[in-house]
Design a protein around this motif. Sequence first.
Motif, short mmCIF file in Angstrom:
data_model
loop_
_atom_site.label_atom_id
_atom_site.label_comp_id
_atom_site.label_asym_id
_atom_site.label_seq_id
_atom_site.Cartn_x
_atom_site.Cartn_y
_atom_site.Cartn_z
N LEU A 1 0.92 -1.25 -0.06
CA LEU A 1 -0.12 0.10 -0.15
C LEU A 1 0.78 1.18 -0.04
CD1 LEU A 1 -2.75 -0.91 2.49
CD2 LEU A 1 -2.94 -0.73 0.01
N SER A 2 2.03 1.26 0.79
CA SER A 2 2.99 2.36 0.59
C SER A 2 3.26 2.65 -0.60
CB SER A 2 3.92 2.25 1.77
OG SER A 2 3.35 2.17 3.18
N LEU B 1 2.08 1.67 -3.46
CA LEU B 1 1.24 2.43 -4.60
C LEU B 1 0.79 3.62 -4.22
CD1 LEU B 1 -1.17 -0.79 -4.64
CD2 LEU B 1 0.30 -0.23 -6.08
N PHE B 2 1.05 3.92 -3.27
CA PHE B 2 0.69 5.52 -2.69
C PHE B 2 1.83 6.38 -2.83
CE2 PHE B 2 -3.21 4.02 -0.45
CZ PHE B 2 -4.04 4.65 -1.07
N GLY B 3 2.98 5.73 -3.43
CA GLY B 3 4.34 6.70 -3.79
C GLY B 3 4.93 6.81 -2.65
N LEU B 4 4.73 6.25 -1.39
CA LEU B 4 5.82 6.30 -0.17
C LEU B 4 6.86 5.57 -0.10
CD1 LEU B 4 2.62 7.10 2.53
CD2 LEU B 4 4.08 8.70 1.01
N SER C 1 9.79 -0.80 -5.30
CA SER C 1 10.84 0.19 -4.68
C SER C 1 12.00 0.41 -5.44
CB SER C 1 10.81 -0.02 -3.03
OG SER C 1 9.50 -0.03 -2.72
#
Length: 196
Positions: free
Chosen positions: A88-89, A91-94, A150
């Motif tokens: 999830l991180s 996919l949200f760009g984090l 990543s």
Amino acid sequence: MSSGEDSGERNPFAPPPPGAPDQPWRPRVPQPPASGDRPDGQPDGERPQPPGWGPRPEPGPPQPRLDLSDPAHRTARNALLSGFAALLSVLFGLFWIGFPLALLAVWYAVTVLRVPAEPVTDPFAPRPVRPQVPAALSALLTGGLALVMSLATFTMQFAYHDYLDCVDSAITKEAVHSCGVDVPTWVTTLYEGPAE
């Protein structure tokens, strides 16, 4: 008003007689008729018993579940949570949060999968599925996917650092297109979109 004692039958809702000892509570079960047979023709011995209290057993073999008192099961649960959080991180760009979470998920999953299975006495009997294995495999899949995404993002940012800085500082669309002169087409398509 009679309580039913004159006819030989005791009223179940009537209070106990004076001086009777206390008795524990029991669910009321229909009493059989006075004769040996029931009105439907079945003997009293074959009368079906009422279902007991509690959840009914589900048909089929028991499904394995995670037992959080087992360290291997706790590690599998942590691996699964870390894998989903990492995905999830990313996919949200984090990516800076997703990368360590992905490493943690992969590490936990490999640790769980390396735990040896319990020995079986019958080598021909099918081995039961350990409940921590599906959780570890799911964590390995989600954590590995987040790790690959990543690393790909970090590699792109390192390899095309100058191009990305030029795109971020460009004000007009012509200036953005001029940044990608020495950059492969697929990189400009990825960051700028298809050429009009």
